[in-house]
Design a protein around this motif. Structure first.
Motif, PDB file in Angstrom:
ATOM      1  N   ILE A   7       0.833  -1.215   0.000  1.00 10.74           N
ATOM      2  CA  ILE A   7       0.000   0.000   0.000  1.00 10.74           C
ATOM      3  C   ILE A   7       0.864   1.260   0.000  1.00 10.74           C
ATOM      4  CG2 ILE A   7      -1.876   1.234   1.122  1.00 10.74           C
ATOM      5  CD1 ILE A   7      -3.235  -1.049   1.596  1.00 10.74           C
ATOM      6  N   ALA A   8       1.986   1.211   0.725  1.00  9.13           N
ATOM      7  CA  ALA A   8       2.884   2.376   0.716  1.00  9.13           C
ATOM      8  C   ALA A   8       3.425   2.600  -0.700  1.00  9.13           C
ATOM      9  CB  ALA A   8       4.018   2.175   1.713  1.00  9.13           C
ATOM     10  N   ALA A   9       3.792   1.504  -1.371  1.00  7.36           N
ATOM     11  CA  ALA A   9       4.291   1.608  -2.746  1.00  7.36           C
ATOM     12  C   ALA A   9       3.191   2.116  -3.678  1.00  7.36           C
ATOM     13  CB  ALA A   9       4.803   0.249  -3.224  1.00  7.36           C
ATOM     14  N   TYR A  10       1.978   1.695  -3.403  1.00 11.16           N
ATOM     15  CA  TYR A  10       0.853   2.159  -4.215  1.00 11.16           C
ATOM     16  C   TYR A  10       0.716   3.680  -4.099  1.00 11.16           C
ATOM     17  CZ  TYR A  10      -3.697   2.673  -6.282  1.00 11.16           C
ATOM     18  OH  TYR A  10      -4.724   3.079  -7.100  1.00 11.16           O
ATOM     19  N   GLY A  11       0.834   4.178  -2.864  1.00 13.52           N
ATOM     20  CA  GLY A  11       0.753   5.624  -2.650  1.00 13.52           C
ATOM     21  C   GLY A  11       1.823   6.364  -3.441  1.00 13.52           C
ATOM     22  N   LYS A  12       3.011   5.792  -3.439  1.00  6.95           N
ATOM     23  CA  LYS A  12       4.116   6.406  -4.160  1.00  6.95           C
ATOM     24  C   LYS A  12       3.830   6.449  -5.661  1.00  6.95           C
ATOM     25  CE  LYS A  12       9.136   6.208  -3.966  1.00  6.95           C
ATOM     26  NZ  LYS A  12      10.287   5.422  -3.492  1.00  6.95           N
ATOM     27  N   GLY A  13       3.246   5.370  -6.157  1.00  9.05           N
ATOM     28  CA  GLY A  13       2.936   5.302  -7.588  1.00  9.05           C
ATOM     29  C   GLY A  13       1.845   6.259  -8.015  1.00  9.05           C
ATOM     30  N   GLY A  14       1.049   6.704  -7.070  1.00  6.19           N
ATOM     31  CA  GLY A  14      -0.085   7.557  -7.401  1.00  6.19           C
ATOM     32  C   GLY A  14       0.309   8.846  -8.085  1.00  6.19           C
ATOM     33  N   ARG A  15       1.418   9.412  -7.620  1.00  5.91           N
ATOM     34  CA  ARG A  15       1.858  10.690  -8.205  1.00  5.91           C
ATOM     35  C   ARG A  15       2.163  10.517  -9.693  1.00  5.91           C
ATOM     36  NH1 ARG A  15       6.891  11.852  -6.075  1.00  5.91           N
ATOM     37  NH2 ARG A  15       6.034  11.324  -4.046  1.00  5.91           N
ATOM     38  N   ARG A  16       2.865   9.438 -10.018  1.00  2.00           N
ATOM     39  CA  ARG A  16       3.203   9.185 -11.431  1.00  2.00           C
ATOM     40  C   ARG A  16       1.947   8.963 -12.258  1.00  2.00           C
ATOM     41  NH1 ARG A  16       8.122   5.817 -13.437  1.00  2.00           N
ATOM     42  NH2 ARG A  16       8.019   7.417 -15.020  1.00  2.00           N
ATOM     43  N   ALA A  17       0.981   8.276 -11.668  1.00  2.00           N
ATOM     44  CA  ALA A  17      -0.259   8.012 -12.411  1.00  2.00           C
ATOM     45  C   ALA A  17      -0.958   9.324 -12.748  1.00  2.00           C
ATOM     46  CB  ALA A  17      -1.175   7.112 -11.583  1.00  2.00           C
ATOM     47  N   ILE A  18      -0.942  10.251 -11.804  1.00  2.00           N
ATOM     48  CA  ILE A  18      -1.559  11.561 -12.056  1.00  2.00           C
ATOM     49  C   ILE A  18      -0.784  12.276 -13.163  1.00  2.00           C
ATOM     50  CG2 ILE A  18      -2.020  13.846 -11.070  1.00  2.00           C
ATOM     51  CD1 ILE A  18      -2.535  12.412  -8.377  1.00  2.00           C
ATOM     52  N   GLU A  19       0.548  12.255 -13.068  1.00  2.00           N
ATOM     53  CA  GLU A  19       1.382  12.920 -14.081  1.00  2.00           C
ATOM     54  C   GLU A  19       1.125  12.356 -15.478  1.00  2.00           C
ATOM     55  OE1 GLU A  19       5.066  13.594 -10.963  1.00  2.00           O
ATOM     56  OE2 GLU A  19       5.343  12.229 -12.657  1.00  2.00           O
TER      57      GLU A  19
ATOM     58  N   ASN B 214      -1.617  11.031 -16.484  1.00  2.00           N
ATOM     59  CA  ASN B 214      -3.049  11.030 -16.807  1.00  2.00           C
ATOM     60  C   ASN B 214      -3.612   9.611 -16.900  1.00  2.00           C
ATOM     61  OD1 ASN B 214      -5.578  12.105 -17.459  1.00  2.00           O
ATOM     62  ND2 ASN B 214      -5.173  11.933 -19.660  1.00  2.00           N
ATOM     63  N   ARG B 215      -3.181   8.746 -15.990  1.00  2.00           N
ATOM     64  CA  ARG B 215      -3.680   7.371 -15.991  1.00  2.00           C
ATOM     65  C   ARG B 215      -4.219   7.003 -14.605  1.00  2.00           C
ATOM     66  NH1 ARG B 215      -3.649   8.475 -20.363  1.00  2.00           N
ATOM     67  NH2 ARG B 215      -2.836   7.411 -22.209  1.00  2.00           N
ATOM     68  N   LEU B 216      -4.799   7.997 -13.938  1.00  2.00           N
ATOM     69  CA  LEU B 216      -5.273   7.778 -12.567  1.00  2.00           C
ATOM     70  C   LEU B 216      -6.408   6.759 -12.507  1.00  2.00           C
ATOM     71  CD1 LEU B 216      -4.910   8.599  -9.653  1.00  2.00           C
ATOM     72  CD2 LEU B 216      -6.504  10.477 -10.017  1.00  2.00           C
ATOM     73  N   LYS B 217      -7.295   6.799 -13.501  1.00  2.00           N
ATOM     74  CA  LYS B 217      -8.401   5.841 -13.512  1.00  2.00           C
ATOM     75  C   LYS B 217      -7.871   4.416 -13.596  1.00  2.00           C
ATOM     76  CE  LYS B 217     -12.522   6.015 -15.768  1.00  2.00           C
ATOM     77  NZ  LYS B 217     -13.717   6.310 -15.008  1.00  2.00           N
ATOM     78  N   ASN B 218      -6.893   4.209 -14.471  1.00  2.00           N
ATOM     79  CA  ASN B 218      -6.319   2.882 -14.635  1.00  2.00           C
ATOM     80  C   ASN B 218      -5.613   2.433 -13.350  1.00  2.00           C
ATOM     81  OD1 ASN B 218      -5.875   4.715 -17.210  1.00  2.00           O
ATOM     82  ND2 ASN B 218      -6.443   2.662 -17.909  1.00  2.00           N
ATOM     83  N   PHE B 219      -4.870   3.364 -12.776  1.00  2.00           N
ATOM     84  CA  PHE B 219      -4.145   3.068 -11.542  1.00  2.00           C
ATOM     85  C   PHE B 219      -5.129   2.805 -10.401  1.00  2.00           C
ATOM     86  CE2 PHE B 219      -1.453   4.365  -7.878  1.00  2.00           C
ATOM     87  CZ  PHE B 219      -0.387   3.504  -8.105  1.00  2.00           C
ATOM     88  N   GLY B 220      -6.213   3.551 -10.395  1.00  5.76           N
ATOM     89  CA  GLY B 220      -7.234   3.361  -9.368  1.00  5.76           C
ATOM     90  C   GLY B 220      -7.869   1.981  -9.427  1.00  5.76           C
ATOM     91  N   ALA B 221      -7.944   1.410 -10.633  1.00  4.52           N
ATOM     92  CA  ALA B 221      -8.537   0.073 -10.780  1.00  4.52           C
ATOM     93  C   ALA B 221      -7.707  -0.976 -10.031  1.00  4.52           C
ATOM     94  CB  ALA B 221      -8.659  -0.294 -12.255  1.00  4.52           C
ATOM     95  N   ILE B 222      -6.394  -0.759  -9.950  1.00  2.09           N
ATOM     96  CA  ILE B 222      -5.549  -1.713  -9.201  1.00  2.09           C
ATOM     97  C   ILE B 222      -5.967  -1.708  -7.735  1.00  2.09           C
ATOM     98  CG2 ILE B 222      -3.211  -2.337  -8.502  1.00  2.09           C
ATOM     99  CD1 ILE B 222      -2.138  -0.896 -10.919  1.00  2.09           C
ATOM    100  N   TYR B 223      -6.107  -0.514  -7.167  1.00  3.96           N
ATOM    101  CA  TYR B 223      -6.521  -0.399  -5.758  1.00  3.96           C
ATOM    102  C   TYR B 223      -7.893  -1.046  -5.563  1.00  3.96           C
ATOM    103  CZ  TYR B 223      -7.056   1.961  -1.192  1.00  3.96           C
ATOM    104  OH  TYR B 223      -7.221   2.248   0.136  1.00  3.96           O
TER     105      TYR B 223
END
Ligand SMILES: [Fe+2]
Length: 375
Positions: free
Chosen positions: A216-228, A230-239
């Protein structure tokens, strides 16, 4: 984001029923918050059934300085939910959840837990802490907390969810702002947004597991890149398909680790025993392309073999090149089965195709499940 809150400890006192206590931020019906130094500094009895309480709110971190003061009715509501769902866990929740739950149960069973009590167990185990937030918080703030091993938990309990969320500026130059809830009774088992029961009962036991904690900590870290990217929806599906609705194959059979399932008695049965949903071995690239259901049971659950493997499939990968290949938005419907899927069990989608929640034939499907599995 510059402020260091790593040493802040949320504090809460549980007043006895009928006790008067000092709460400078308490407001009366129809009155606004005056702020520090104003007329609100007085002893007050908490008006039962009117509000959850008030606490300092930091608009930068989205954290409350402490949990609100809960009424006995709210503690009672927690105990109802807790006792009900606790019975669902044996043979259904995964072994790591049960292990974490056993360690935390003492702090959870008598009413809405004090986060300080949870953190006294959690922090020495994996370095995680639970912190109170007033409502759903923005993605970037959520990711920042996760990366720093702070799990934001909604401070209110369902059935008394905030109808109006009041954030008032403190006196000029005095930060932070203050937040208060007006209380409105609603259906105990209808959850409109994550509340303290979902966040604590569902999520916190898994944070006791070292691999999951790292994941989960790694997931949080990856979130910033997903926003950069523009793939937040895709990244959100993993969570969504792991942390919230994940299943795991254990030696004894299929088990649940997703908090969205483990805080819902009906979805606990549906995810494990219904022949309606698909169950597919988790593939991160596939999951990122898959739509999901927000207001009903999932049409598809993804199954992992171990948390170690889950951590490796995500934390150890550079998502940059993957994002470049990923189309914006989702490619696969919630009910899709692909040639490339490793199918654990192909669903009939009977529940879905009968209209889902509230529709007679879908409800009959659930009634059969409840009868068959003793609920
Ligand atoms: Fe959640």
């Amino acid at each position: 984001m510059a402020e260091d809150i790593s040493t802040a400890t949320p504090q809460r006192a549980i007043p006895q029923m009928g006790d008067a206590y000092f709460d400078p931020l308490l407001q009366d019906a129809g009155e606004g918050l005056e702020g520090p130094g104003g007329a609100m500094h007085r002893y007050a009895r908490r008006p039962e059934g009117f509000m959850l309480g008030a606490a300092d709110f930091d608009p930068e971190t989205w954290l409350l300085s402490r949990q609100p003061l809960y009424t006995e009715a709210e503690h009672h509501r927690w105990r109802l939910l807790f006792d009900n769902q606790r019975k669902m866990l044996p043979g259904r929740a995964c072994s790591d959840f049960l292990k974490g739950f056993a360690a935390l149960e003492g702090a959870m069973k008598d009413g809405i837990p004090d986060f300080a009590d949870l953190n006294a167990v959690l922090e020495p185990a994996t370095g995680w802490r639970v912190v109170p937030v007033p409502e759903l918080i923005p993605d970037n703030v959520f990711f920042w907390h996760l990366e720093n091993r702070r799990f934001p938990a909604g401070a209110f309990i369902r059935g008394g969810k905030p109808k109006t969320l009041k954030v008032r500026k403190a006196n000029e130059g005095a930060a932070p702002e203050h937040i208060a809830y007006s209380q409105v009774e609603d259906d105990l088992f209808y959850l409109q947004e994550p509340d303290i029961f979902h966040d604590v009962f569902g999520h916190v036991p898994m944070l006791m597991d070292p691999f999951f904690a790292d994941y989960i900590a790694a997931y949080g870290k990856g979130g910033r890149r997903a926003i950069e990217h523009n793939r937040l929806k895709n990244f959100g599906a993993i969570y969504w398909y792991t942390v919230e609705f994940g299943l795991i194959q254990e030696a004894e059979g299929l088990r649940i680790y997703g908090a969205g399932i483990l805080s819902s008695p009906d979805e606990t049965l549906f995810s494990l025993y219904s022949d309606s949903p698909h169950r597919i071995a988790l593939n991160v690239d596939r999951v990122m392309r898959t739509d999901y259901v927000i207001s009903d049971f999932q049409d598809t659950y993804f199954v992992i073999d171990s948390f170690e493997a889950l951590h490796k499939a995500t934390a150890g990968r550079d998502f940059g090149p993957i994002y470049q290949r990923l189309p914006a938005g989702f490619t696969y419907a919630t009910t899709a089965l692909l040639d490339t899927d490793t199918v654990v069990s192909a669903g009939t989608q009977e529940y879905k195709f009968n209209g889902g929640k509230g529709k007679p034939r879908a409800m009959a499907h659930m009634d059969r499940l409840r009868t068959a599995h003793g609920r």
